[in-house]
Design a protein around this motif. Sequence first.
Motif, PDB file in Angstrom:
ATOM      1  N   PHE A  65      72.360  46.275   0.848  1.00 11.65           N
ATOM      2  CA  PHE A  65      71.608  47.229   1.674  1.00 11.65           C
ATOM      3  C   PHE A  65      72.565  47.896   2.630  1.00 11.65           C
ATOM      4  O   PHE A  65      73.376  47.237   3.282  1.00 11.65           O
ATOM      5  N   ASP A  66      72.448  49.222   2.725  1.00 15.41           N
ATOM      6  CA  ASP A  66      73.345  49.999   3.567  1.00 15.41           C
ATOM      7  C   ASP A  66      72.561  50.650   4.702  1.00 15.41           C
ATOM      8  O   ASP A  66      71.973  51.715   4.530  1.00 15.41           O
ATOM      9  N   THR A  67      72.542  49.986   5.859  1.00 16.95           N
ATOM     10  CA  THR A  67      71.891  50.600   7.041  1.00 16.95           C
ATOM     11  C   THR A  67      72.801  51.642   7.670  1.00 16.95           C
ATOM     12  O   THR A  67      72.360  52.424   8.513  1.00 16.95           O
ATOM     13  N   ALA A  99      80.695  54.739   6.172  1.00 18.12           N
ATOM     14  CA  ALA A  99      81.571  54.986   5.013  1.00 18.12           C
ATOM     15  C   ALA A  99      82.148  53.632   4.598  1.00 18.12           C
ATOM     16  O   ALA A  99      83.356  53.398   4.633  1.00 18.12           O
ATOM     17  N   GLU A 100      81.232  52.714   4.228  1.00 19.86           N
ATOM     18  CA  GLU A 100      81.599  51.316   3.986  1.00 19.86           C
ATOM     19  C   GLU A 100      81.977  51.038   2.533  1.00 19.86           C
ATOM     20  O   GLU A 100      82.681  50.088   2.243  1.00 19.86           O
ATOM     21  N   GLY A 101      81.480  51.900   1.628  1.00 17.45           N
ATOM     22  CA  GLY A 101      81.721  51.639   0.204  1.00 17.45           C
ATOM     23  C   GLY A 101      83.202  51.577  -0.106  1.00 17.45           C
ATOM     24  O   GLY A 101      83.691  50.637  -0.742  1.00 17.45           O
ATOM     25  N   ALA A 142      80.418  53.760  -8.038  1.00 20.45           N
ATOM     26  CA  ALA A 142      79.870  53.584  -6.697  1.00 20.45           C
ATOM     27  C   ALA A 142      78.893  54.681  -6.305  1.00 20.45           C
ATOM     28  O   ALA A 142      79.109  55.859  -6.599  1.00 20.45           O
ATOM     29  N   THR A 143      77.830  54.293  -5.617  1.00 17.55           N
ATOM     30  CA  THR A 143      76.954  55.242  -4.930  1.00 17.55           C
ATOM     31  C   THR A 143      77.656  55.581  -3.623  1.00 17.55           C
ATOM     32  O   THR A 143      77.285  55.115  -2.568  1.00 17.55           O
ATOM     33  N   LEU A 144      78.712  56.384  -3.716  1.00 18.80           N
ATOM     34  CA  LEU A 144      79.665  56.437  -2.608  1.00 18.80           C
ATOM     35  C   LEU A 144      79.368  57.490  -1.546  1.00 18.80           C
ATOM     36  O   LEU A 144      79.540  57.235  -0.367  1.00 18.80           O
ATOM     37  N   TYR A 163      69.435  50.664  -3.166  1.00 17.37           N
ATOM     38  CA  TYR A 163      70.114  51.058  -4.418  1.00 17.37           C
ATOM     39  C   TYR A 163      71.626  51.181  -4.266  1.00 17.37           C
ATOM     40  O   TYR A 163      72.302  51.601  -5.195  1.00 17.37           O
ATOM     41  N   ASP A 164      72.124  50.820  -3.074  1.00 19.02           N
ATOM     42  CA  ASP A 164      73.556  51.013  -2.843  1.00 19.02           C
ATOM     43  C   ASP A 164      74.405  49.966  -3.567  1.00 19.02           C
ATOM     44  O   ASP A 164      75.615  49.917  -3.388  1.00 19.02           O
ATOM     45  N   MET A 165      73.740  49.179  -4.393  1.00 14.36           N
ATOM     46  CA  MET A 165      74.470  48.215  -5.236  1.00 14.36           C
ATOM     47  C   MET A 165      74.360  48.607  -6.710  1.00 14.36           C
ATOM     48  O   MET A 165      74.603  47.792  -7.601  1.00 14.36           O
ATOM     49  N   GLY A 181      82.448  47.557  -9.330  1.00 17.33           N
ATOM     50  CA  GLY A 181      81.199  48.204  -8.913  1.00 17.33           C
ATOM     51  C   GLY A 181      80.842  47.933  -7.466  1.00 17.33           C
ATOM     52  O   GLY A 181      80.806  46.785  -7.027  1.00 17.33           O
ATOM     53  N   LYS A 182      80.559  49.003  -6.730  1.00 19.64           N
ATOM     54  CA  LYS A 182      80.139  48.863  -5.323  1.00 19.64           C
ATOM     55  C   LYS A 182      78.825  48.095  -5.238  1.00 19.64           C
ATOM     56  O   LYS A 182      77.815  48.509  -5.794  1.00 19.64           O
ATOM     57  N   GLY A 183      78.863  46.985  -4.506  1.00 16.50           N
ATOM     58  CA  GLY A 183      77.680  46.137  -4.389  1.00 16.50           C
ATOM     59  C   GLY A 183      77.207  45.982  -2.950  1.00 16.50           C
ATOM     60  O   GLY A 183      77.179  44.879  -2.413  1.00 16.50           O
TER      61      GLY A 183
HETATM   62 ZN    ZN Z   1      76.834  52.932   1.060  1.00 13.42          ZN
END
Ligand code: ZN
Length: 497
Positions: free
Chosen positions: A271-273, A350-352, A375-377, A289-291, A266-268
């Motif tokens: 926080f995704d700035t 595009a870090e996920g 993933a919230t990809l 919610y990106d986790m 699972g993508k954790g």
């Molecule tokens: Zn992300």
Amino acid sequence: MDFIVKSGHPEKQRSACVIVGISKTRRLSAAAELLDEASGGYISNILRRGDLEGEIGQTLILHSVEGTLCDRILLVGCGKERDLDERQYRKIITAAVKALQNSGATEAVSYLSELNIKGRDSYWKIRQTIETARVVNYRFTEYKTSNSKPKRPLKKIVVTVPSRRDLAEGEKAVSDGIAIANGMELTRNLGNHPANVCTPSYLEQEALTLAKRHRNLSVEVLNESKMEKLGMGSLLSVTRGTKEDAKLIVFKYNGAKKEKPHVLVGKGVTFDTGGISIKPAAAMDEMKYDMCGAASVFGTVSAVADMKLPINLIGIVPAVENMPSSTATKPGDIVTSMSGQTIEVLNTDAEGRLILCDALTYAERFEPASIIDIATLTGACLVALGHHMSAVISNNSSLTNELMYASKTSDDKIWELPMSPEYDEQINSPFADMQNIGGRTAGTITAGCFLARFTKKMRWAHLDIAGTAWVSGANKSATGRPVPLLTQYLIDRCAQN
Ligand code: ZN
Ligand code: BES
Ligand code: MN
């Protein structure tokens, strides 16, 4: 909220409320019929006056009906009997629970599981009742200082089965339903916590807490220096801009002897700035919610352990924060993944995929029977499927079919997107083995193609939950999806053995 199973006649229930269905047009369900007889036609009289047609979601509360032993009768509209399907059943349960919340009744006996839904048995209906009731009843109030609790909260729902012979099946449905509801609630809570609380270290602590609750569940957490030694240059490139330590959390649930494990990744991103390729300000808060992929692994592991499923399960959570800073990865930087493949990071947002690819390579050591990443990809997934369905992309059609089947049973919807060499070519790089973005078009698919380059040796599927993991707006909240789908998929794997 407690749930118990009973059998018995509705007019004999000593309860604050008895819940029965009324279909269109004003047709009494079997339980409603019994109450009507006991009350000398009171209910059918009221229906004849036009108070309730039986439209789906309509409700009407009757008080102190003569000939019955309950304080209230809650009539719930069920729509046309012939059209009754899974989604409508959930609407009916939702309407019933909402009406109860506003009624003063703290417990109720429900006869809604007698409704006929094509292909669904009472196990399914009872489990669905519990999952739905718990979703409707969910509140996240941890950060509210005023007491916003309802004065008379709903404490207990009694679900009914036709006869004593059905009690065992009903009880199984209740305990499975509670396990899944608890898993979803864990997932929702983790998602809803703000990112200043829910950091990678917080997820580590939560993982340890979860593992302590179960005898056959253990957890191992790899820190950055361990990941360095494993060569996870791609994952580590995402965490370079933040003070928060990255973690790789590995759950091991042992429910069967020698079988190969199923693996969830699972993508954790807590926080995704966007990192140096920073996101615009609007709605950036939602990137807490990106986790949610990670949280769904927690929730599913919890449900599986609660149900004591006879399978082996590994849950892997790469947890990082994606921040810009003078030490952050820059567009154009080239990193080497654990697989040895090199990646040109053209967009740090595009870090996920950059953290997932190393987690997927790490998973190879478990020789998975199947591996599913969640993933919230991609924002593109919202454009393609909206908020109703998660996307599935897979290198194995039997695995896709198994997920589709579980999706139907759990009513947690997914839709397959294709993969093919044309899309894969979009992520070729002039400088490295690949680049982490594939251009403006087919963003969800090219992200899938990226992950596919790391899962060639495994039966793999990818779930993009960018549109389904949370809802925005006034009722902003994590949804707990796709815990129902994943747990159903794993339940189905037990039946197979
Ligand atoms: Zn992300
Ligand atoms: N976490 C986001 C995807 C996302 C955005 C999910 C909005 C839900 C709502 C992901 O890390 C991301 O930023 N993806 C980029 C990829 C792009 C740079 C190729 C996107 O979708 O814009
Ligand atoms: Mn991003």
